[in-house]
Scaffold this motif. Sequence first.
Motif, PDB file in Angstrom:
ATOM      1  N   GLU A   9      -2.441   2.933  -1.835  1.00  0.00           N
ATOM      2  CA  GLU A   9      -3.690   2.178  -1.677  1.00  0.00           C
ATOM      3  C   GLU A   9      -4.587   2.748  -0.585  1.00  0.00           C
ATOM      4  O   GLU A   9      -5.639   2.208  -0.291  1.00  0.00           O
ATOM      5  CB  GLU A   9      -3.377   0.699  -1.362  1.00  0.00           C
ATOM      6  CG  GLU A   9      -2.850  -0.052  -2.554  1.00  0.00           C
ATOM      7  CD  GLU A   9      -2.756  -1.554  -2.301  1.00  0.00           C
ATOM      8  OE1 GLU A   9      -3.453  -2.040  -1.394  1.00  0.00           O
ATOM      9  OE2 GLU A   9      -1.974  -2.214  -3.003  1.00  0.00           O
ATOM     10  N   MET A  10      -4.142   3.862   0.032  1.00  0.00           N
ATOM     11  CA  MET A  10      -4.903   4.390   1.176  1.00  0.00           C
ATOM     12  C   MET A  10      -5.873   5.513   0.814  1.00  0.00           C
ATOM     13  O   MET A  10      -6.446   6.151   1.702  1.00  0.00           O
ATOM     14  CB  MET A  10      -3.918   4.904   2.250  1.00  0.00           C
ATOM     15  CG  MET A  10      -3.055   3.812   2.854  1.00  0.00           C
ATOM     16  SD  MET A  10      -1.737   4.490   3.879  1.00  0.00           S
ATOM     17  CE  MET A  10      -2.663   5.458   5.053  1.00  0.00           C
ATOM     18  N   THR A  11      -6.080   5.772  -0.479  1.00  0.00           N
ATOM     19  CA  THR A  11      -6.834   6.985  -0.838  1.00  0.00           C
ATOM     20  C   THR A  11      -8.310   6.937  -0.486  1.00  0.00           C
ATOM     21  O   THR A  11      -8.982   7.961  -0.569  1.00  0.00           O
ATOM     22  CB  THR A  11      -6.725   7.304  -2.341  1.00  0.00           C
ATOM     23  OG1 THR A  11      -7.249   6.187  -3.061  1.00  0.00           O
ATOM     24  CG2 THR A  11      -5.308   7.580  -2.756  1.00  0.00           C
ATOM     25  N   MET A  12      -8.827   5.765  -0.099  1.00  0.00           N
ATOM     26  CA  MET A  12     -10.236   5.765   0.298  1.00  0.00           C
ATOM     27  C   MET A  12     -10.447   6.544   1.585  1.00  0.00           C
ATOM     28  O   MET A  12     -11.579   6.776   2.016  1.00  0.00           O
ATOM     29  CB  MET A  12     -10.776   4.338   0.378  1.00  0.00           C
ATOM     30  CG  MET A  12     -11.142   3.817  -1.022  1.00  0.00           C
ATOM     31  SD  MET A  12     -11.493   2.064  -1.092  1.00  0.00           S
ATOM     32  CE  MET A  12     -13.020   2.015  -0.203  1.00  0.00           C
ATOM     33  N   GLY A  53     -11.899   8.128  -2.974  1.00  0.00           N
ATOM     34  CA  GLY A  53     -10.497   7.855  -3.245  1.00  0.00           C
ATOM     35  C   GLY A  53     -10.058   8.416  -4.578  1.00  0.00           C
ATOM     36  O   GLY A  53     -10.841   9.035  -5.297  1.00  0.00           O
ATOM     37  N   GLY A  54      -8.806   8.210  -4.889  1.00  0.00           N
ATOM     38  CA  GLY A  54      -8.263   8.742  -6.129  1.00  0.00           C
ATOM     39  C   GLY A  54      -7.022   7.971  -6.494  1.00  0.00           C
ATOM     40  O   GLY A  54      -6.674   6.985  -5.832  1.00  0.00           O
ATOM     41  N   LEU A 114      -7.474  -0.427   5.904  1.00  0.00           N
ATOM     42  CA  LEU A 114      -6.200   0.218   6.253  1.00  0.00           C
ATOM     43  C   LEU A 114      -5.339  -0.735   7.068  1.00  0.00           C
ATOM     44  O   LEU A 114      -4.131  -0.825   6.860  1.00  0.00           O
ATOM     45  CB  LEU A 114      -6.459   1.500   7.036  1.00  0.00           C
ATOM     46  CG  LEU A 114      -7.003   2.667   6.212  1.00  0.00           C
ATOM     47  CD1 LEU A 114      -7.302   3.856   7.102  1.00  0.00           C
ATOM     48  CD2 LEU A 114      -6.017   3.063   5.120  1.00  0.00           C
ATOM     49  N   LYS A 115      -5.975  -1.463   7.977  1.00  0.00           N
ATOM     50  CA  LYS A 115      -5.216  -2.413   8.780  1.00  0.00           C
ATOM     51  C   LYS A 115      -4.703  -3.557   7.911  1.00  0.00           C
ATOM     52  O   LYS A 115      -3.572  -4.010   8.057  1.00  0.00           O
ATOM     53  CB  LYS A 115      -6.097  -2.968   9.915  1.00  0.00           C
ATOM     54  CG  LYS A 115      -6.429  -1.900  10.939  1.00  0.00           C
ATOM     55  CD  LYS A 115      -7.020  -2.501  12.205  1.00  0.00           C
ATOM     56  CE  LYS A 115      -7.433  -1.394  13.170  1.00  0.00           C
ATOM     57  NZ  LYS A 115      -8.622  -0.628  12.664  1.00  0.00           N
ATOM     58  N   LYS A 122       1.208   7.183  10.057  1.00  0.00           N
ATOM     59  CA  LYS A 122       1.815   8.484   9.734  1.00  0.00           C
ATOM     60  C   LYS A 122       1.085   9.126   8.540  1.00  0.00           C
ATOM     61  O   LYS A 122       0.756  10.311   8.555  1.00  0.00           O
ATOM     62  CB  LYS A 122       3.303   8.290   9.406  1.00  0.00           C
ATOM     63  CG  LYS A 122       4.056   9.574   9.129  1.00  0.00           C
ATOM     64  CD  LYS A 122       4.271  10.338  10.425  1.00  0.00           C
ATOM     65  CE  LYS A 122       4.517  11.818  10.153  1.00  0.00           C
ATOM     66  NZ  LYS A 122       4.561  12.603  11.400  1.00  0.00           N
ATOM     67  N   MET A 123       0.859   8.319   7.498  1.00  0.00           N
ATOM     68  CA  MET A 123       0.206   8.857   6.298  1.00  0.00           C
ATOM     69  C   MET A 123      -1.211   9.313   6.626  1.00  0.00           C
ATOM     70  O   MET A 123      -1.665  10.355   6.145  1.00  0.00           O
ATOM     71  CB  MET A 123       0.206   7.790   5.194  1.00  0.00           C
ATOM     72  CG  MET A 123      -0.313   8.287   3.853  1.00  0.00           C
ATOM     73  SD  MET A 123       0.706   9.619   3.170  1.00  0.00           S
ATOM     74  CE  MET A 123      -0.448  10.293   1.974  1.00  0.00           C
TER      75      MET A 123
END
Lengths: 355, 436, 183
Positions: free
Chosen positions: A80-83, A215-216, A293-294, A315-316
């Motif tokens: 879910e972090m691709t933005m 994102g992707g 992200l948070k 980390k990611m």
Amino acid sequence: KDLRYATGFAPNSTGAKAQEASAAYAKEISKGDLDIRVYPQSLLSFTEMSGGVRDNIADMGMVLFPYFPAEFPNSTMVSEMTMLFSQHDTGDRGGLAWTGALIEYITLNCPACIDEMTAQNQVFTSSSSTEYMMMCMKKVETAADMRGVRIRAPGAHWTRWANSVGATSVSVPQNEIFEGLSQGILDCSLSGAAELLDLSLVDAVKYIIRDVPGGGFGGTGLMNVNLDVWTSLTPEQRTELLRVGAHGSAYGSWNYRVNNLAALEAAEKKGIEIVAPAQDFLKATRDFTNADLKSIAKTYAEKYGLKDTDQAVQKMSELFEKWVGLVASIDSAEAYQELLWNEAYSKINVETYGM
Amino acid sequence: MTEVQIGFAGLAILLVLLGIRIPIGLALIGVSYCGIWALVGWNVAWGAIGIIPYQFSANWVLSSVPMFLLLGFVSYHAQLTKGLFDAAKVWLSGLPGGLAISAVLGSSAFAAVCGSSVACSAAMGRIAVPEMMRARYHPELATGTVAVAGTIGALIPPSILMILYGVIARQPVPQLFLGGLAVGILSAIGYITVIWIRVKLDSALAPRVVRHVPLSEKMTALADTWPILLVMIGIFAGLFGGVFTATEAGAVGAFLACVVGLAKRTLTWRRFKAAAIECLLTTSALIIIGVGASLFTRFLAISGVGGVISDAVLGVSDNQMIIMLMIVAVYLVLGCFLEPIGAMLLTLPIVLPIVSEGGHSLIWFGVLLTKLLEIGMITPPIGMNVFVIKGVVGNLVSLTAIFRGVMWFLAMDLFLVLIMVLFPQLTLAVPQYFLN
Amino acid sequence: MSGLGRFISRLIDLFTNLGGIFIIVMMIHITVDVILRYFFHSAVEGTIEIVSNYYMIIIGFLSLCFTEEKNRNISVELVTDMMPKWLQRHLEGFSYLFALVIFGFLAVRTFIEAGKKQAVGAFVTQGTSDVIIWPAYYIIPLGCVLVLIVVAYKLACYVTGSESGLNEKLEDADPSAEYGVPQ
Ligand code: NA
Ligand code: NA
């Protein structure tokens, strides 16, 4: 060793072709020992994939983690972090950077990810990713233009973003995107550029919006191997399979990049306007991503009981930033494969990995 | 035994089981289980029957099937369709086989709102078959007509098969749709011709109502078609006005039919319950076959039988026309046994390169393939459309009789396929006209 | 044995009515979703997932026993129609045995699968909502067990040669709704 590889992609799609190439590569480097047969859609669909690899219907398969959030919560969370793509202005290299970062993250930095794969009787070996873009029937330039827009947002993070700018997230299955857009059920769809051609979206879409929301698809287990099969292989065979994984990851992501550029060119030829978003829209999106992200870390800790989610997101994010730099000057799939091997795969201990 | 031999053995055993009247779904499941066991081991077969029943059924696009069935059943039980057939009777009774002809025309109209041929035959079957039986049409003609006319549902857009082909072959779906429109209309004309000829030859097949109808009565009858026309217009307007997708159209259409039925005061609770229960019966029966066909496709995929059949046929000659006719033959054979989506997924990877290297248009081939797979829907032993009609008529007409009724139309279909192969321009004219 | 048969028929009716209710619910749910989306730019979150994972599974599997009771399973009569009556009867008995084995396998295996899904608490995400789906996995083994009851009973009747007492006729919706049966 004969191996059945299943993918939910259709025959002749960008994804299936890349895997055929990897099968040929496997034969070459193993001198005929690894004989991988690719089954595009005919053996397992994407929704059947995780169970199918678990029960050995296929020896290996393309598992999309967000389809099974209960089975793979740790891997789904990072997907879910691709933005982050738009945070780093990755342009057409976001997929390349994400692929490297995700492989390094799961194989070397996330024991919980490996555990959740083991629990589903499989081993993660590779990934691939590509940028998604907003494809619209009406022109969207500013955040205000998004108000009331009906958009297909195939991921929780994009849905949250859509809600944050006042758009309505509409669920339409992938094979109905075309009619959804052309009949006006959808104003916009977030899709990979390759789908302009793969799903003929090029015949419907009028505008493509760059960089927003960015994102992707970030949760692909390109070649998850059945754990019993993995254990039965010799360490040499496992190393060879990892090399095949590196090849698949590299060529998969690289070919997506090439096809994306070709699709965008075809789109422009068709008279589709490529729209650059206004600065305030871009900034609003970046602010949203920072906050999101948070909230991802918080949600996964509270709702799904995951541990140390803040560190995981941290980390990611770091790995992604590192990979943005690493892929910036890559000029071929071969060089990219080499990079993946040196930075991640070569550090995997094949005697113990995944077992 | 080699993998391919196991595959062929599976096919043979399937035929035997079907012959001794094991329900089709169960026969498919049993053969697939043992076949996968023999090919790759017990654990794989055991895994497959745990995963596939759920994943096959839990499918959004498939959900349009019970809803379109419900639309058809509600329309029938609430007598929304009665006016349509009264009108058809009045207007077309002068023609030989007038009711059968109007069933074909009705299917063609319904095809424009219905993406799959199974759903189309289900809806029209419930509407048209009882009317024809009541008019003492020969059961074989009555059921065969509707089973065949259902195939128009996948030719006239929207079409689930063509969308899938477009995705796999990377061809523009709208052009496929336009090509399908042409072939769908040609098919309808062909079927009407068959009915005409058959009834001309043997007028006992379709007793004629010989009476002069004044124009005023004809107009009144036409006015009575408003209930079903309202539903159809609602579905059309919603689809093309961007209100709902083709998948959702079934549910909204059924809802509309209920509203119209309530407004007309012909929809009682009892009738609605009958519609819902018939919808349940047919859906359950189709789902268990679907699960079986889905398992069987995996079995054949692992065995490699599809590839062997294609290779053998294509190795015969390098003349393009002969290769094309061979491909047609392969699909006619595969169509006898396989459900169309499975057949398509198994063979396209092998067939597509051959077709494009032969210099053929992939739009034309997509339409031809859809037509061929649709023929498979009406050929024995496994013809889904025929099964659907069987579900509709219950024990009144035997499956064998329906297949017999279909045979006449099959001849016309084969003729049309030949024309399509000889004159590709016939299929391509419509897409090309709209393209320029 | 016909008393037992009547009891089984009533049990089946119960689940069939449940299935019928879900057909109505499904129709209304999708229609409401469409109306909300078109007129109010909002949506019932999770419609696609609820329809696919719950309604479709319930409609498909819960009333399988009903299909079995009414002998509406689709089979090919082509060959058997030409056989003598006594042989047809024995083949019918064999088909019950066949069904017993297949549905037995399916029941056990899909029950195990449901257990695995429950253990991980399987859900899917649509939009920002999570839809819990593991309970739906239990519907398939339940449906299979109901079919097993009907099939086992029919097999017992075949072996003992007794009347089944099952209600194999489809009730007429409405005497005035003409089914088009030629007299
Ligand atoms: Na259609
Ligand atoms: Na057939």
